[in-house]
Scaffold this active site. Structure first.
Site, PDB file in Angstrom:
ATOM      1  N   ASP A  24      -9.280  70.508  67.227  1.00 21.33           N
ATOM      2  CA  ASP A  24      -8.181  70.876  68.110  1.00 21.33           C
ATOM      3  C   ASP A  24      -8.272  70.111  69.429  1.00 21.33           C
ATOM      4  O   ASP A  24      -9.351  69.710  69.859  1.00 21.33           O
ATOM      5  CB  ASP A  24      -8.234  72.386  68.371  1.00 21.33           C
ATOM      6  N   GLU A  81       0.647  68.497  68.634  1.00 20.03           N
ATOM      7  CA  GLU A  81       0.890  69.785  69.289  1.00 20.03           C
ATOM      8  C   GLU A  81       1.876  69.575  70.437  1.00 20.03           C
ATOM      9  O   GLU A  81       1.927  68.505  71.028  1.00 20.03           O
ATOM     10  CB  GLU A  81      -0.414  70.332  69.876  1.00 20.03           C
TER      11      GLU A  81
END
Length: 139
Positions: A24, A81
């Protein structure tokens, strides 16, 4: 990760049992190229601070292109994202990003709302890439 060896053993066991691992916030914070070399990730998630409005910031294009290309060469999925506008989506699509995540796709929702959203998303025109390129995952 204070004990890198122990963490790697746990992550490898999870991966061997079929659980995908995701890195992430790639490109910001602690997510690094070194982590990609040590841990068997299946995807990298490009940090929203790099993705959001990147189409307005030309200096980010080579960095995003490199991250997406590295993911592809390592057999990983790339996820952008912070896709909040069609310009964000189109720019990351042009760079070859595999999947999109952000408010343009869906706002956060309670788990109970997910089945209805999935039905609606399946019947709506896709946010997808053109037929000759990889599909854009609407999640």
């Amino acid at each position: 990760m204070a004990d890198l060896g122990a963490a790697l053993r746990v992550l490898l066991k999870l991966r061997l049992r079929g659980h995908p691992l995701s890195l992430d916030d790639y490109g910001a914070g602690h997510a690094s190229i070194l982590q990609l070399s040590r841990i068997p990730f299946g995807e990298i998630k490009l940090d929203r601070r790099l993705v959001h409005n990147a189409w307005k910031r030309p200096h980010l294009e080579p960095l995003l292109r490199q991250a997406i290309g590295s993911a592809r060469q390592l057999g990983m999925t790339s996820v952008a994202e912070g896709i909040e506008t069609s310009e964000d989506r189109d720019f990351l699509r042009k760079l070859g990003c595999d999947q999109a995540q952000g408010y343009l796709i869906a706002r956060p929702m309670p788990a109970a709302s997910l089945p209805g959203w999935l039905r609606h998303a399946a019947s709506a025109p896709p946010l997808a890439y053109e037929a000759d390129s990889a599909p854009c995952d609407n999640a």
